[in-house]
Design a protein around this motif. Structure first.
Motif, PDB file in Angstrom:
ATOM      1  N   HIS A   2       0.840  -1.198   0.000  1.00 33.68           N
ATOM      2  CA  HIS A   2       0.000   0.000   0.000  1.00 33.68           C
ATOM      3  C   HIS A   2       0.875   1.249   0.000  1.00 33.68           C
ATOM      4  O   HIS A   2       2.003   1.232   0.482  1.00 33.68           O
ATOM      5  CB  HIS A   2      -0.882   0.032   1.254  1.00 33.68           C
ATOM      6  CG  HIS A   2      -1.926  -1.038   1.247  1.00 33.68           C
ATOM      7  ND1 HIS A   2      -2.994  -1.036   0.377  1.00 33.68           N
ATOM      8  CD2 HIS A   2      -2.060  -2.146   2.005  1.00 33.68           C
ATOM      9  CE1 HIS A   2      -3.734  -2.106   0.598  1.00 33.68           C
ATOM     10  NE2 HIS A   2      -3.191  -2.797   1.574  1.00 33.68           N
ATOM     11  N   CYS A   3       0.319   2.334  -0.481  1.00 33.45           N
ATOM     12  CA  CYS A   3       1.071   3.581  -0.523  1.00 33.45           C
ATOM     13  C   CYS A   3       1.524   4.001   0.880  1.00 33.45           C
ATOM     14  O   CYS A   3       2.624   4.529   1.048  1.00 33.45           O
ATOM     15  CB  CYS A   3       0.229   4.682  -1.157  1.00 33.45           C
ATOM     16  SG  CYS A   3       0.032   4.455  -2.932  1.00 33.45           S
ATOM     17  N   SER A   4       0.691   3.772   1.886  1.00 34.83           N
ATOM     18  CA  SER A   4       1.090   4.187   3.238  1.00 34.83           C
ATOM     19  C   SER A   4       2.332   3.410   3.690  1.00 34.83           C
ATOM     20  O   SER A   4       3.229   3.987   4.310  1.00 34.83           O
ATOM     21  CB  SER A   4      -0.063   3.995   4.217  1.00 34.83           C
ATOM     22  OG  SER A   4      -0.474   2.655   4.247  1.00 34.83           O
ATOM     23  N   ALA A  30       9.856  -1.321  -6.910  1.00 36.22           N
ATOM     24  CA  ALA A  30       8.801  -1.793  -7.811  1.00 36.22           C
ATOM     25  C   ALA A  30       7.523  -0.999  -7.591  1.00 36.22           C
ATOM     26  O   ALA A  30       6.824  -0.644  -8.545  1.00 36.22           O
ATOM     27  CB  ALA A  30       8.543  -3.283  -7.592  1.00 36.22           C
ATOM     28  N   HIS A  31       7.219  -0.705  -6.351  1.00 37.75           N
ATOM     29  CA  HIS A  31       6.040   0.111  -6.081  1.00 37.75           C
ATOM     30  C   HIS A  31       6.215   1.513  -6.668  1.00 37.75           C
ATOM     31  O   HIS A  31       5.326   2.034  -7.316  1.00 37.75           O
ATOM     32  CB  HIS A  31       5.756   0.200  -4.577  1.00 37.75           C
ATOM     33  CG  HIS A  31       4.544   1.038  -4.282  1.00 37.75           C
ATOM     34  ND1 HIS A  31       3.275   0.521  -4.216  1.00 37.75           N
ATOM     35  CD2 HIS A  31       4.418   2.372  -4.090  1.00 37.75           C
ATOM     36  CE1 HIS A  31       2.419   1.508  -3.995  1.00 37.75           C
ATOM     37  NE2 HIS A  31       3.080   2.642  -3.903  1.00 37.75           N
ATOM     38  N   LEU A  32       7.381   2.085  -6.451  1.00 38.85           N
ATOM     39  CA  LEU A  32       7.650   3.428  -6.976  1.00 38.85           C
ATOM     40  C   LEU A  32       7.521   3.466  -8.498  1.00 38.85           C
ATOM     41  O   LEU A  32       7.020   4.427  -9.067  1.00 38.85           O
ATOM     42  CB  LEU A  32       9.063   3.871  -6.594  1.00 38.85           C
ATOM     43  CG  LEU A  32       9.244   4.359  -5.166  1.00 38.85           C
ATOM     44  CD1 LEU A  32      10.717   4.627  -4.915  1.00 38.85           C
ATOM     45  CD2 LEU A  32       8.441   5.610  -4.916  1.00 38.85           C
ATOM     46  N   GLY A  34       5.594   1.839 -10.326  1.00 39.29           N
ATOM     47  CA  GLY A  34       4.213   1.817 -10.789  1.00 39.29           C
ATOM     48  C   GLY A  34       3.324   2.875 -10.150  1.00 39.29           C
ATOM     49  O   GLY A  34       2.129   2.907 -10.415  1.00 39.29           O
ATOM     50  N   CYS A  35       3.870   3.699  -9.279  1.00 41.88           N
ATOM     51  CA  CYS A  35       3.028   4.616  -8.517  1.00 41.88           C
ATOM     52  C   CYS A  35       3.566   6.044  -8.604  1.00 41.88           C
ATOM     53  O   CYS A  35       4.508   6.398  -7.900  1.00 41.88           O
ATOM     54  CB  CYS A  35       2.931   4.155  -7.063  1.00 41.88           C
ATOM     55  SG  CYS A  35       1.828   5.191  -6.090  1.00 41.88           S
ATOM     56  N   ALA A  36       2.974   6.832  -9.458  1.00 39.38           N
ATOM     57  CA  ALA A  36       3.433   8.209  -9.649  1.00 39.38           C
ATOM     58  C   ALA A  36       3.266   9.025  -8.376  1.00 39.38           C
ATOM     59  O   ALA A  36       4.072   9.916  -8.095  1.00 39.38           O
ATOM     60  CB  ALA A  36       2.670   8.858 -10.801  1.00 39.38           C
ATOM     61  N   ASP A  37       2.225   8.734  -7.617  1.00 38.40           N
ATOM     62  CA  ASP A  37       2.002   9.498  -6.386  1.00 38.40           C
ATOM     63  C   ASP A  37       3.156   9.318  -5.413  1.00 38.40           C
ATOM     64  O   ASP A  37       3.602  10.281  -4.788  1.00 38.40           O
ATOM     65  CB  ASP A  37       0.706   9.048  -5.705  1.00 38.40           C
ATOM     66  CG  ASP A  37      -0.517   9.622  -6.397  1.00 38.40           C
ATOM     67  OD1 ASP A  37      -0.349  10.536  -7.232  1.00 38.40           O
ATOM     68  OD2 ASP A  37      -1.626   9.149  -6.107  1.00 38.40           O
ATOM     69  N   CYS A  38       3.648   8.099  -5.271  1.00 40.10           N
ATOM     70  CA  CYS A  38       4.749   7.860  -4.349  1.00 40.10           C
ATOM     71  C   CYS A  38       6.065   8.413  -4.889  1.00 40.10           C
ATOM     72  O   CYS A  38       6.908   8.856  -4.121  1.00 40.10           O
ATOM     73  CB  CYS A  38       4.867   6.368  -4.025  1.00 40.10           C
ATOM     74  SG  CYS A  38       3.611   5.831  -2.833  1.00 40.10           S
ATOM     75  N   ARG A  39       6.216   8.410  -6.207  1.00 41.68           N
ATOM     76  CA  ARG A  39       7.424   9.030  -6.767  1.00 41.68           C
ATOM     77  C   ARG A  39       7.443  10.519  -6.440  1.00 41.68           C
ATOM     78  O   ARG A  39       8.476  11.080  -6.071  1.00 41.68           O
ATOM     79  CB  ARG A  39       7.486   8.832  -8.294  1.00 41.68           C
ATOM     80  CG  ARG A  39       7.866   7.428  -8.697  1.00 41.68           C
ATOM     81  CD  ARG A  39       8.413   7.372 -10.118  1.00 41.68           C
ATOM     82  NE  ARG A  39       7.473   7.847 -11.125  1.00 41.68           N
ATOM     83  CZ  ARG A  39       6.554   7.091 -11.720  1.00 41.68           C
ATOM     84  NH1 ARG A  39       6.458   5.818 -11.422  1.00 41.68           N
ATOM     85  NH2 ARG A  39       5.734   7.597 -12.617  1.00 41.68           N
TER      86      ARG A  39
HETATM   87 ZN   LIG Z   1       2.176   4.406  -3.928  1.00 37.86          ZN
END
Ligand SMILES: [Zn+2]
Length: 60
Positions: A2-4, A30-32, A34-39
């Motif tokens: 999860h993002c959190s 890997a999460h980063l 695929g996840c622009a918000d976390c980047r």
């Molecule tokens: Zn995320």
């Protein structure tokens, strides 16, 4: 992941601390990937850290 969880791990990594249990660098990356918000979140954390480091290194 999860993002959190990702953000908890990212802030630890930026601070040079151990990643939370169950999180590894490749999983986080890997999460980063695929996840622009976390980047974006990581960029902000890095910018803030750079700013506070710079302030801390001057007259303070
Ligand atoms: Zn995320």
């Amino acid at each position: 992941m999860h993002c959190s969880d990702s953000r908890t791990a990212l802030s630890a990594r930026v601070d040079g601390e151990a990643l939370p249990p169950g999180v590894t660098g490749p999983v986080l990356d890997a999460h980063l990937h695929g996840c622009a918000d976390c980047r974006l979140w990581e960029r902000r954390v890095l910018a803030l850290r750079e700013w506070t480091t710079r302030i801390g290194g001057t007259a303070l």
